[in-house]
Scaffold this active site. Structure first.
Site, PDB file in Angstrom:
ATOM      1  N   ASN A 114      -4.013  -2.791  -9.892  1.00  0.00           N
ATOM      2  CA  ASN A 114      -3.928  -4.286  -9.612  1.00  0.00           C
ATOM      3  C   ASN A 114      -4.844  -5.028  -8.835  1.00  0.00           C
ATOM      4  O   ASN A 114      -5.427  -6.334  -9.687  1.00  0.00           O
ATOM      5  CB  ASN A 114      -2.923  -5.273 -10.134  1.00  0.00           C
ATOM      6  CG  ASN A 114      -1.529  -5.315  -9.012  1.00  0.00           C
ATOM      7  OD1 ASN A 114      -1.251  -4.021  -8.681  1.00  0.00           O
ATOM      8  ND2 ASN A 114      -1.322  -6.600  -8.698  1.00  0.00           N
ATOM      9  N   GLY A 153      -6.793  -4.324  -5.146  1.00  0.00           N
ATOM     10  CA  GLY A 153      -7.514  -4.284  -4.067  1.00  0.00           C
ATOM     11  C   GLY A 153      -7.218  -2.917  -3.789  1.00  0.00           C
ATOM     12  O   GLY A 153      -8.658  -2.503  -5.018  1.00  0.00           O
ATOM     13  N   GLY A 166      -6.662   0.345  -5.109  1.00  0.00           N
ATOM     14  CA  GLY A 166      -5.820   0.811  -6.580  1.00  0.00           C
ATOM     15  C   GLY A 166      -7.111   0.104  -7.499  1.00  0.00           C
ATOM     16  O   GLY A 166      -7.725   0.829  -8.075  1.00  0.00           O
ATOM     17  N   SER A 176      -1.855   6.300   6.109  1.00  0.00           N
ATOM     18  CA  SER A 176      -2.383   5.122   6.932  1.00  0.00           C
ATOM     19  C   SER A 176      -2.725   6.080   8.174  1.00  0.00           C
ATOM     20  O   SER A 176      -2.185   7.069   8.441  1.00  0.00           O
ATOM     21  CB  SER A 176      -1.821   4.003   6.743  1.00  0.00           C
ATOM     22  OG  SER A 176      -2.336   2.885   7.979  1.00  0.00           O
ATOM     23  N   TYR A 187       7.120   1.028   8.666  1.00  0.00           N
ATOM     24  CA  TYR A 187       5.305   1.270   7.355  1.00  0.00           C
ATOM     25  C   TYR A 187       5.561   2.240   8.240  1.00  0.00           C
ATOM     26  O   TYR A 187       4.375   3.546   7.748  1.00  0.00           O
ATOM     27  CB  TYR A 187       4.593   0.058   7.624  1.00  0.00           C
ATOM     28  CG  TYR A 187       3.139   0.655   7.005  1.00  0.00           C
ATOM     29  CD1 TYR A 187       2.721   0.279   5.725  1.00  0.00           C
ATOM     30  CD2 TYR A 187       2.609   0.615   7.717  1.00  0.00           C
ATOM     31  CE1 TYR A 187       1.930   0.757   5.341  1.00  0.00           C
ATOM     32  CE2 TYR A 187       0.382   0.868   7.851  1.00  0.00           C
ATOM     33  CZ  TYR A 187       0.592   0.639   6.134  1.00  0.00           C
ATOM     34  OH  TYR A 187      -0.446   1.367   5.735  1.00  0.00           O
TER      35      TYR A 187
END
Length: 284
Positions: A19, A21, A23, A145, A172
Site C-alpha cells: 500500500n 513505500g 512495496g 535490512s 528490529y
C-alpha cells in the site's frame, strides 16, 4: 538497472505491504511488466487505493486484494487459504511488509517486530510452499535490512516477551537477521524443487516503516535516505532478474550479492527453523 525481464505476462506474484513505500513501487513495476498481482495488506482501503493508482498508471487491472495482518497468525492462515482457493499459480512471493521502532507484542504472542517481520512471513511462506513448488520455477524474496549485522544472535526467550528497548531498533535488527536465516534455510530445503530464495537490504529508504521511531532518533535515521523507487530495485532484481535465476539463499545489497552477518550460520538457521515450525504449527 540490473538485467530484468521486460514481460512478465503469465507470471503471478504475491506481495505483502504494497500500500505504500517500497512495496507500492515494487508492485507498480511488476504491474507495468504485465504480471498478475495479489497485494496483501492490513488496510483494505489503503491497499485498494494503491491498486487503483497502479492500474491507472500501468493499464494492468490484474490486481487482487488479500487481507493480511502479519501479527495475527489466524489472519496469516486465512490469507493463505484465500489465495490457494483461487487456484492461481505462484511464481513469486515477496515478503516485503514490516515495521520498525514500535513496541509491544503481536496478537499471537511474539515481540512486535519479530512477530510481524519474521514469524508472520515464515508462516505465510510455509503455507504457500506447495503452490510455489507446483509453479516452479518460482522465487521467494525476503526484504531484510543492513541492520541485521547489528543483531548479536537470537534470544529465544526475548522474542516471546514485549519489546524491551526504548526505540525498538535492537528487536528490529533481530527480526531482520531472522529474515536472512529464513532465506538460507529455505534454500537448503528447496534446492531440488525449482524454488529459489533471496534476502536483501533495500537501502536506507524514507518510508512509513520508520514512523513510530521516537524523535530525534527518527530524524537521524532518515537523513540522506533514498526514495522508495530506488528502494524497490533490489527486491525487483531478486524477484525477476535472469542473472540470479540459478542462485539461492544469498543476501543482496544494491543488486549485488553480499556476505551476510557472520552470525547468520547454517546452524542458527536450522535451529530457528525448528523453533519456528513448532511456534506456528507447521510440519517439519
Amino acid at each position: 538497472m540490473a538485467t530484468a525481464i521486460d514481460d512478465l505476462s503469465g507470471r503471478t506474484f504475491l506481495l505483502t505491504g504494497a500500500n505504500s513505500g517500497i512495496g507500492r513501487e515494487t508492485a507498480r513495476d511488476l504491474a507495468n511488466r504485465r504480471a498478475r498481482l495479489f497485494l496483501a495488506g492490513r488496510s483494505e482501503r489503503e491497499t485498494r487505493a494503491a491498486m487503483e493508482e497502479i492500474a491507472e498508471q500501468t493499464g494492468n487491472g490484474a490486481l487482487q486484494f488479500l487481507h493480511l495482518d502479519l501479527g495475527d497468525l489466524d489472519s496469516v492462515r486465512a490469507c493463505a487459504d484465500e489465495f490457494l482457493r483461487t487456484g492461481e499459480q505462484l511464481h513469486g512471493l515477496i515478503n516485503n511488509a514490516g515495521l520498525a521502532g514500535q513496541r509491544g507484542m503481536t496478537d499471537s504472542g511474539f515481540e512486535l517486530a519479530f512477530g510481524t517481520n519474521y514469524v508472520g512471513p515464515f508462516l505465510l511462506t510455509g503455507l504457500l510452499l506447495d503452490r510455489l513448488r507446483q509453479s516452479a520455477p518460482a522465487r521467494i524474496v525476503n526484504v531484510s535490512s543492513v541492520g541485521h549485522y547489528r543483531a548479536p544472535g537470537i534470544d529465544y526467550e526475548a522474542v516471546r516477551r514485549p519489546t524491551k528497548s526504548r526505540t525498538g531498533l535492537p528487536e528490529y535488527f533481530v527480526s531482520k537477521l531472522a529474515n536472512v536465516l529464513h532465506a538460507q534455510e529455505l534454500a537448503r530445503r528447496l534446492k531440488r524443487d525449482g524454488v529459489t530464495t533471496y534476502s536483501l537490504h533495500p537501502g536506507e529508504i524514507a518510508t512509513n516503516v520508520w514512523r513510530r521511531v521516537p524523535w530525534p532518533v527518527r530524524a537521524l535515521i532518515k537523513l540522506r535516505m533514498q526514495s522508495a523507487e530506488e528502494g524497490a530495485r533490489t527486491s525487483l532484481y531478486c524477484a525477476t532478474s535472469p542473472e540470479v535465476a540459478g542462485d539461492s539463499g544469498h543476501y543482496y545489497d544494491d543488486c549485488r550479492r553480499t556476505e551476510p552477518s557472520p552470525v547468520a550460520t547454517p546452524e542458527l538457521a536450522a535451529e530457528l527453523w525448528d523453533r519456528s515450525v513448532a511456534w506456528v504449527g507447521l510440519q517439519r
